[in-house]
Design a protein around this motif. Structure first.
Motif, PDB file in Angstrom:
ATOM      1  N   UNK A 123      -6.286  -3.397   5.586  1.00 34.43           N
ATOM      2  CA  UNK A 123      -5.413  -2.897   4.519  1.00 34.43           C
ATOM      3  C   UNK A 123      -4.789  -4.053   3.742  1.00 34.43           C
ATOM      4  N   UNK A 124      -4.372  -5.078   4.463  1.00 35.24           N
ATOM      5  CA  UNK A 124      -3.752  -6.230   3.809  1.00 35.24           C
ATOM      6  C   UNK A 124      -4.741  -6.927   2.875  1.00 35.24           C
ATOM      7  N   UNK A 125      -5.984  -7.062   3.322  1.00 34.92           N
ATOM      8  CA  UNK A 125      -6.996  -7.664   2.444  1.00 34.92           C
ATOM      9  C   UNK A 125      -7.244  -6.787   1.218  1.00 34.92           C
ATOM     10  N   UNK A 126      -7.232  -5.476   1.402  1.00 36.68           N
ATOM     11  CA  UNK A 126      -7.542  -4.558   0.303  1.00 36.68           C
ATOM     12  C   UNK A 126      -6.456  -4.544  -0.770  1.00 36.68           C
ATOM     13  N   UNK A 127      -5.194  -4.622  -0.358  1.00 39.84           N
ATOM     14  CA  UNK A 127      -4.091  -4.516  -1.339  1.00 39.84           C
ATOM     15  C   UNK A 127      -3.390  -5.844  -1.588  1.00 39.84           C
ATOM     16  N   UNK A 128      -3.720  -6.845  -0.795  1.00 37.70           N
ATOM     17  CA  UNK A 128      -3.063  -8.143  -0.902  1.00 37.70           C
ATOM     18  C   UNK A 128      -2.070  -8.318   0.232  1.00 37.70           C
ATOM     19  N   UNK A 129      -2.080  -9.502   0.805  1.00 37.43           N
ATOM     20  CA  UNK A 129      -1.223  -9.796   1.971  1.00 37.43           C
ATOM     21  C   UNK A 129       0.251  -9.557   1.661  1.00 37.43           C
ATOM     22  N   UNK A 130       0.706 -10.070   0.528  1.00 36.51           N
ATOM     23  CA  UNK A 130       2.121  -9.957   0.171  1.00 36.51           C
ATOM     24  C   UNK A 130       2.500  -8.498  -0.088  1.00 36.51           C
ATOM     25  N   UNK A 131       1.668  -7.773  -0.800  1.00 37.31           N
ATOM     26  CA  UNK A 131       1.955  -6.361  -1.083  1.00 37.31           C
ATOM     27  C   UNK A 131       1.997  -5.554   0.214  1.00 37.31           C
ATOM     28  N   UNK A 132       1.072  -5.837   1.132  1.00 37.90           N
ATOM     29  CA  UNK A 132       1.055  -5.095   2.390  1.00 37.90           C
ATOM     30  C   UNK A 132       2.291  -5.429   3.228  1.00 37.90           C
ATOM     31  N   UNK A 133       2.675  -6.683   3.262  1.00 40.41           N
ATOM     32  CA  UNK A 133       3.878  -7.069   4.009  1.00 40.41           C
ATOM     33  C   UNK A 133       5.109  -6.368   3.440  1.00 40.41           C
ATOM     34  N   UNK A 134       5.201  -6.282   2.120  1.00 43.77           N
ATOM     35  CA  UNK A 134       6.331  -5.596   1.483  1.00 43.77           C
ATOM     36  C   UNK A 134       6.273  -4.092   1.776  1.00 43.77           C
ATOM     37  N   UNK A 135       5.077  -3.501   1.719  1.00 46.35           N
ATOM     38  CA  UNK A 135       4.912  -2.091   2.066  1.00 46.35           C
ATOM     39  C   UNK A 135       5.417  -1.822   3.482  1.00 46.35           C
ATOM     40  N   UNK A 136       5.007  -2.642   4.445  1.00 49.84           N
ATOM     41  CA  UNK A 136       5.437  -2.448   5.834  1.00 49.84           C
ATOM     42  C   UNK A 136       6.943  -2.597   5.976  1.00 49.84           C
ATOM     43  N   UNK A 137       7.511  -3.566   5.257  1.00 48.55           N
ATOM     44  CA  UNK A 137       8.961  -3.769   5.323  1.00 48.55           C
ATOM     45  C   UNK A 137       9.687  -2.528   4.816  1.00 48.55           C
ATOM     46  N   UNK A 138       9.283  -2.031   3.655  1.00 42.50           N
ATOM     47  CA  UNK A 138       9.950  -0.875   3.062  1.00 42.50           C
ATOM     48  C   UNK A 138       9.669   0.384   3.878  1.00 42.50           C
ATOM     49  N   UNK A 139       8.444   0.561   4.323  1.00 42.94           N
ATOM     50  CA  UNK A 139       8.106   1.744   5.113  1.00 42.94           C
ATOM     51  C   UNK A 139       8.916   1.772   6.403  1.00 42.94           C
TER      52      UNK A 139
END
Length: 148
Positions: A123-139
């Motif tokens: 998932x991180x590769x698909x959406x970008x490492x930074x975007x995925x990290x931010x998604x996980x933080x907010x989720x």
């Protein structure tokens, strides 16, 4: 616009959460089946996802998973029959029992952790490492707030 169309185009948190959970479970359990664990089902995650390697009490598993103690008892019975866990006396309280993973259970838990890590990396590769990290933080913030 019909409600079903609106929900498809602008899904709410409940729909997004359930789509994420059910999709994750389908993929996770398909991969685990290929790796030698074909009889474990998503419902068993209420036990296996929260089980400590040294054992856990059913009441703790119920509290962590959000399931009723009776549901956990049924799932533990199934997992005992499948050879994934066993019940042992709790050395800290002779009246209590610990649910302890067997070697087969520990293998499933380790493989599950590895598969989930692979899925997250994909998932991180698909959406970008930074975007995925931010998604996980907010989720995580949303999930914690929802849990109360």
């Amino acid at each position: 616009m019909r409600r079903s169309e609106r929900k498809r185009e602008r899904p709410d948190l409940g729909i997004l959460s359930s789509r994420t959970l059910f999709g994750l479970q389908r993929e996770l359990f398909a991969r685990l089946s290929e790796q030698g664990h074909p009889r474990v089902r998503p419902r068993h995650g209420a036990v296996l996802a929260y089980l400590d390697e040294e054992g856990s009490r059913a009441t703790d598993l119920a509290a962590q998973s959000g399931q009723h103690k009776q549901v956990i008892g049924t799932l533990v019975d199934e997992l005992v029959e499948l050879g994934y866990v066993e019940r042992r006396p709790d050395p800290a309280d002779r009246r209590a029992k610990l649910i302890v993973p067997t070697e087969k259970g520990r293998d499933h838990m380790a493989r599950s952790d590895a598969v989930l890590a692979e899925m997250e990396a994909e998932h991180a590769r698909a959406v970008g490492e930074q975007a995925y990290a931010e998604f996980k933080r907010v989720f995580t913030l949303v999930a914690d707030r929802q849990a109360g």
